[in-house]
Every structure is written in structure tokens, then in C-alpha cells.
Design a protein around this motif. Structure first.
Motif, short mmCIF file in Angstrom:
data_model
loop_
_atom_site.label_atom_id
_atom_site.label_comp_id
_atom_site.label_asym_id
_atom_site.label_seq_id
_atom_site.Cartn_x
_atom_site.Cartn_y
_atom_site.Cartn_z
N MET A 7 -37.17 0.03 0.74
CA MET A 7 -36.26 0.12 -0.37
C MET A 7 -34.85 -0.21 0.11
N GLN A 8 -34.14 -0.97 -0.67
CA GLN A 8 -32.81 -1.43 -0.30
C GLN A 8 -31.77 -0.36 -0.66
N GLN A 9 -30.77 -0.21 0.24
CA GLN A 9 -29.69 0.75 -0.01
C GLN A 9 -28.84 0.28 -1.18
N PRO A 10 -28.23 1.22 -1.89
CA PRO A 10 -27.31 0.82 -2.95
C PRO A 10 -26.13 0.05 -2.35
N LEU A 11 -25.52 -0.80 -3.15
CA LEU A 11 -24.41 -1.64 -2.71
C LEU A 11 -23.25 -0.82 -2.15
N TRP A 12 -22.94 0.29 -2.78
CA TRP A 12 -21.80 1.09 -2.32
C TRP A 12 -22.06 1.68 -0.93
N LYS A 13 -23.32 2.00 -0.61
CA LYS A 13 -23.65 2.54 0.72
C LYS A 13 -23.52 1.43 1.77
N ARG A 14 -23.98 0.22 1.43
CA ARG A 14 -23.84 -0.89 2.37
C ARG A 14 -22.37 -1.23 2.61
N ALA A 15 -21.59 -1.21 1.51
CA ALA A 15 -20.15 -1.51 1.63
C ALA A 15 -19.47 -0.46 2.49
N LEU A 16 -19.82 0.80 2.29
CA LEU A 16 -19.23 1.88 3.08
C LEU A 16 -19.60 1.75 4.55
N LYS A 17 -20.84 1.35 4.82
CA LYS A 17 -21.28 1.16 6.20
C LYS A 17 -20.50 0.02 6.86
N VAL A 18 -20.34 -1.10 6.16
CA VAL A 18 -19.57 -2.24 6.68
C VAL A 18 -18.12 -1.83 6.91
N LEU A 19 -17.55 -1.09 5.97
CA LEU A 19 -16.17 -0.61 6.12
C LEU A 19 -16.05 0.30 7.35
N GLY A 20 -17.02 1.15 7.56
CA GLY A 20 -17.03 2.02 8.74
C GLY A 20 -17.04 1.23 10.03
N TYR A 21 -17.89 0.20 10.09
CA TYR A 21 -17.93 -0.66 11.28
C TYR A 21 -16.59 -1.38 11.47
N ALA A 22 -16.00 -1.83 10.38
CA ALA A 22 -14.71 -2.54 10.47
C ALA A 22 -13.61 -1.61 11.00
N VAL A 23 -13.60 -0.37 10.55
CA VAL A 23 -12.60 0.59 11.03
C VAL A 23 -12.80 0.88 12.51
N VAL A 24 -14.04 1.09 12.92
CA VAL A 24 -14.33 1.35 14.34
C VAL A 24 -13.91 0.15 15.19
N LEU A 25 -14.21 -1.06 14.72
CA LEU A 25 -13.82 -2.26 15.45
C LEU A 25 -12.30 -2.38 15.54
N ALA A 26 -11.60 -2.14 14.43
CA ALA A 26 -10.13 -2.24 14.42
C ALA A 26 -9.51 -1.22 15.37
#
Length: 170
Positions: free
Chosen positions: A1-20
Motif C-alpha cells: 500500500m502506498q503512503q499518503p502524499l503528505w507523509k511522503r512529502a514530510l519524509k522528503v522534507l525531513g531528509y532535506a533538513v537533515v542534509l541542509a
């Protein structure tokens, strides 16, 4: 089952913050020149001989000053020419690390533009306030106001040639 869009967006945002944050920390650790108000280490750029004429410095609003050659500490500041010699002021001079380092060991390096110049910092304690303000106002027009007065805790350093060439490459 695919994650909701908001969960994927939050996950990508989390990775971006950690990278920054990781990139920012690495830049701080491996920096040479100061980053705005954050002190740097050894100044980067080709070392030039002490100049006989500092007028080229008027083309640069900010300069960098490096103190403590054994464990370099550099800051962003301003500089102006007074009596033909470069002068570097420090607001709240008694509270700054770099001013204490310069008093303890006057060997400094000044970065103007892309080039680094050796110098010997001498604290000027008997200020002719009117002459200093007039000299600084030639470069920094905001100081030309009639009622401008130097704050109480301004330290001023005259940048003279290094005493001998061995100090020039510090």
C-alpha cells in the motif's frame, strides 16, 4: 500500500533538513574565511607583500582580519585609511576575542578582495576622535553626519608592515 502524499512529502522534507544541517555543520568545521558574523580560521587567498598604498581598500566595504597565527582566528570587519595607513576599528573592542589576540600577538593578516596581506596591528589608544571620524567618513558616508560620535568601547588598530619578512607568511 502506498503512503499518503503528505507523509511522503514530510519524509522528503525531513531528509532535506537533515542534509541542509549536515552541509552547514561541515561548512562550519572546514571553513577558512569568516561567514558573516561567524568567525573563520586561516584566510584563503594569495599572500601579497605589505602594500605601500592602501587606497585600493576603499573599493571594499568589508575586509577580513586574521589573528593568532598558531591557531588562526579571522573575522569580518571594516577598515579605512587614516594618515596613509590602514586602520581597523572594533566596536565593543573589550568584548571581542580577536582584539585580545591582536594585542597579545600583533601579527595579523588582512584579506581585501581576493588577496591577503601581512601586517602588524598596533592598538591606537590616544584617539583624535574628530580625525578618525573624518578619515572613516571618507569611505563610510554614514559617519559624515554632523552629530556622529564614536561609541565608548571602540578599539582602533593601525596596520603597519610586519617587523621582518619572516612574519609576512604567518
Amino acid at each position: 500500500m502506498q503512503q499518503p502524499l503528505w507523509k511522503r512529502a514530510l519524509k522528503v522534507l525531513g531528509y532535506a533538513v537533515v542534509l541542509a544541517v549536515t552541509v552547514f555543520v561541515l561548512v562550519l568545521i572546514f571553513r577558512s574565511d569568516p561567514l558573516g558574523p561567524i568567525a573563520g580560521r586561516k584566510l584563503s587567498g594569495p599572500l601579497q607583500p605589505y602594500p605601500n598604498d592602501w587606497t585600493f581598500s576603499n573599493e571594499h566595504f568589508l575586509v577580513y582580519v586574521e589573528t593568532r597565527p598558531e591557531e588562526p582566528h579571522s573575522v569580518t570587519t571594516v577598515a579605512f585609511i587614516h594618515d596613509g595607513t590602514l586602520h581597523v576599528p572594533a566596536m565593543n573592542g573589550s568584548e571581542k576575542d580577536w582584539t585580545g589576540y591582536a594585542v597579545a600577538d600583533p601579527r595579523v593578516r588582512i584579506k581585501i578582495g581576493d588577496n591577503v596581506y601581512p601586517g602588524h596591528a598596533t592598538r591606537v589608544v590616544d584617539l583624535d576622535e574628530d580625525a578618525v571620524v573624518a578619515a572613516a567618513a571618507k569611505k563610510y558616508s554614514q559617519m559624515a553626519e554632523e552629530d556622529f560620535e564614536l561609541p565608548e568601547d571602540v578599539w582602533l588598530f593601525r596596520i603597519d608592515p610586519p617587523p621582518d619578512e619572516d612574519d609576512a607568511g604567518s
